[in-house]
Motif scaffolding. Structure first.
Motif, PDB file in Angstrom:
ATOM      1  N   GLY A  35       0.846  -1.195  -0.029  1.00  0.00           N
ATOM      2  CA  GLY A  35       0.035  -0.100   0.253  1.00  0.00           C
ATOM      3  C   GLY A  35       0.680   1.793  -0.179  1.00  0.00           C
ATOM      4  O   GLY A  35      -0.099   2.365   0.475  1.00  0.00           O
ATOM      5  N   ASP A  38      -0.703   4.449  -1.895  1.00  0.00           N
ATOM      6  CA  ASP A  38      -2.104   5.164  -0.966  1.00  0.00           C
ATOM      7  C   ASP A  38      -1.902   5.766   0.267  1.00  0.00           C
ATOM      8  O   ASP A  38      -1.390   6.801   0.374  1.00  0.00           O
ATOM      9  CB  ASP A  38      -2.621   3.592   0.061  1.00  0.00           C
ATOM     10  N   ARG A  92      -2.936   3.029  -6.740  1.00  0.00           N
ATOM     11  CA  ARG A  92      -3.026   3.072  -5.423  1.00  0.00           C
ATOM     12  C   ARG A  92      -4.451   2.136  -5.490  1.00  0.00           C
ATOM     13  O   ARG A  92      -4.905   1.766  -6.723  1.00  0.00           O
ATOM     14  CB  ARG A  92      -3.125   5.039  -5.325  1.00  0.00           C
ATOM     15  N   SER A  93      -5.250   2.264  -4.739  1.00  0.00           N
ATOM     16  CA  SER A  93      -6.387   1.954  -4.715  1.00  0.00           C
ATOM     17  C   SER A  93      -7.454   2.217  -5.861  1.00  0.00           C
ATOM     18  O   SER A  93      -8.488   1.826  -5.619  1.00  0.00           O
ATOM     19  CB  SER A  93      -7.117   1.326  -3.086  1.00  0.00           C
ATOM     20  N   ASN A  94      -7.649   3.444  -5.558  1.00  0.00           N
ATOM     21  CA  ASN A  94      -8.393   4.210  -6.547  1.00  0.00           C
ATOM     22  C   ASN A  94      -7.945   5.232  -7.198  1.00  0.00           C
ATOM     23  O   ASN A  94      -7.285   5.835  -6.757  1.00  0.00           O
ATOM     24  CB  ASN A  94      -9.397   4.838  -5.795  1.00  0.00           C
ATOM     25  N   GLY A  96      -7.705   1.980  -8.779  1.00  0.00           N
ATOM     26  CA  GLY A  96      -7.939   0.482  -8.632  1.00  0.00           C
ATOM     27  C   GLY A  96      -6.664  -0.281  -9.215  1.00  0.00           C
ATOM     28  O   GLY A  96      -6.969  -1.005  -8.804  1.00  0.00           O
ATOM     29  N   ARG A  98      -4.290  -1.300  -8.292  1.00  0.00           N
ATOM     30  CA  ARG A  98      -3.803  -1.691  -7.155  1.00  0.00           C
ATOM     31  C   ARG A  98      -4.006  -3.053  -7.086  1.00  0.00           C
ATOM     32  O   ARG A  98      -3.363  -3.977  -7.307  1.00  0.00           O
ATOM     33  CB  ARG A  98      -4.072  -1.203  -5.651  1.00  0.00           C
ATOM     34  N   THR A  99      -5.147  -3.380  -8.068  1.00  0.00           N
ATOM     35  CA  THR A  99      -5.775  -4.653  -7.814  1.00  0.00           C
ATOM     36  C   THR A  99      -4.963  -5.464  -8.443  1.00  0.00           C
ATOM     37  O   THR A  99      -4.703  -6.622  -8.843  1.00  0.00           O
ATOM     38  CB  THR A  99      -7.084  -4.694  -7.593  1.00  0.00           C
ATOM     39  N   ARG A 147     -10.672 -10.145  -6.655  1.00  0.00           N
ATOM     40  CA  ARG A 147      -9.501  -9.386  -7.706  1.00  0.00           C
ATOM     41  C   ARG A 147      -9.475  -8.811  -8.570  1.00  0.00           C
ATOM     42  O   ARG A 147      -9.337  -7.788  -9.714  1.00  0.00           O
ATOM     43  CB  ARG A 147      -7.922  -9.672  -7.528  1.00  0.00           C
ATOM     44  N   GLU A 150     -13.105  -7.484 -10.291  1.00  0.00           N
ATOM     45  CA  GLU A 150     -12.361  -6.126  -9.968  1.00  0.00           C
ATOM     46  C   GLU A 150     -12.406  -5.539 -11.142  1.00  0.00           C
ATOM     47  O   GLU A 150     -12.192  -4.492 -11.715  1.00  0.00           O
ATOM     48  CB  GLU A 150     -11.482  -5.282  -8.517  1.00  0.00           C
TER      49      GLU A 150
END
Length: 340
Positions: A35, A38, A92-94, A96, A98-99, A147, A150
């Protein structure tokens, strides 16, 4: 060895980059898994601060962070703090990505590491490593399945950005999306065609995820959700049948079974629309496209078919190709076919 090759710094750099590609994947994966992007989104941090928040080993983390600087994912400031660069924003997670980095760094990386098995046998390395096929694995591993879904949903607007321009769905009243996943493609087509209704067809657990997503988007009233097995049958009564990123995942025998089930469900005047990964003759693709095609073969047993391959496959299933349109996101194409 020709000594002049050793003296050529440009060639040495190129071969070195080839050698370290797998390690680069893991460095990016570690950054995403911990992370780090992030954490750095709000403000730069030192390696010690990042280590304290992620539980990483501080001296080792410094080396990873400096590799990320060299890869232009991060930047290092004069006060030894690390900051996020534009490429790093993707991790980053958003929004997305990162996934996707985690998916690539875990299941996909392990399978790609046994590419030699695929080269020698023609069989997916994924099956060899995990002891089961790609989709069976995801039915048994909820976190990995989440994952994967997504990533498929997130990338759909990129892969299919011009699908509704390449085919006029407004002439249909009822669309049947076969193997529609969590409904990203269904949503794209419904939003672009206000008079259209849809049936999203996939395995029962996947359909439940699709129902939740499409209802959140406010499209639930225009979409019916049907669970089943497209190797056995598909819903009848559609004016247009859609397959997006489905054919590529199956060998000719199983792809033919899906197509024949579509043909059995269709009237003579219905349309078959396939938005799919295809390598057309006479076109030059980016290096990453050729590499991704090999990776997909090792991971999913995917087949990047040519136009001739699709001509043969669709003819055997009782279809004739009307038109093939290259899409903006290479090497995707839109194939329009009709029953014969």
């Amino acid at each position: 060895m020709n000594d002049s090759l050793l003296d050529n710094s440009s060639l040495r750099e190129k071969i070195s980059n080839l050698f370290v590609g797998g390690i680069v994947t893991q460095i990016v994966y570690v950054a995403a898994k911990l992370g780090i992007p992030d954490l750095l989104a709000s403000a730069p941090m030192t390696a010690e601060e990042i280590a304290a928040k992620t539980g990483a080993h501080p001296p080792t983390l410094v080396g990873i962070l400096r590799a990320l600087v060299a890869l232009e994912v991060l930047g290092e400031m004069p006060d030894r703090r690390f900051a996020l660069k534009p490429i790093g924003e993707f991790l980053r997670s958003n929004p997305g990505w990162r996934t996707q980095a985690i998916l690539l760094g875990e299941e996909y990386f392990r399978a790609a590491g046994d590419l030699l098995h695929t080269a020698l046998t023609g069989e997916p390395a994924f099956d060899h490593i995990f002891g089961m096929g790609f989709y069976e694995y995801f039915t048994r591993n909820e976190a990995a399945a989440s994952r994967f879904n997504e990533v498929m949903t997130m990338t759909a607007p990129l892969r299919y950005s011009d699908v509704t321009a390449a085919f006029d769905f407004s002439r249909a009243k009822k669309l049947v999306d076969i193997g529609g996943g969590h409904g990203a493609m269904t949503s794209i087509v419904l939003r672009a065609n206000s008079g259209l209704r849809a049936v999203l067809f996939d395995s029962p657990p996947v359909v439940e995820g699709a129902r939740r997503r499409i209802e959140v988007e406010g499209l639930g009233a225009r979409c019916e959700f049907v669970g089943g097995d497209f190797f056995k049958s598909v819903p009848a009564g559609g004016d247009a049948y859609l397959l997006s990123s489905v054919m590529v995942n199956w060998d000719d025998e199983r792809a033919l079974a899906i197509l024949r089930n579509c043909r059995a469900a269709m009237t003579v005047g219905a349309d078959l629309v396939i938005a799919e990964y295809a390598m057309l003759e006479g076109r030059n693709y980016a290096t990453s496209t050729y590499v991704a095609a090999v990776a997909a073969l090792a991971i999913q047993g995917s087949h990047a078919r040519s136009q001739a391959d699709y001509d043969t496959l669709l003819a055997k299933a009782g279809f004739r190709i009307e038109k093939i349109t290259p899409l903006l996101y290479e090497p995707y194409v839109l194939l329009h076919a009709r029953p014969v």
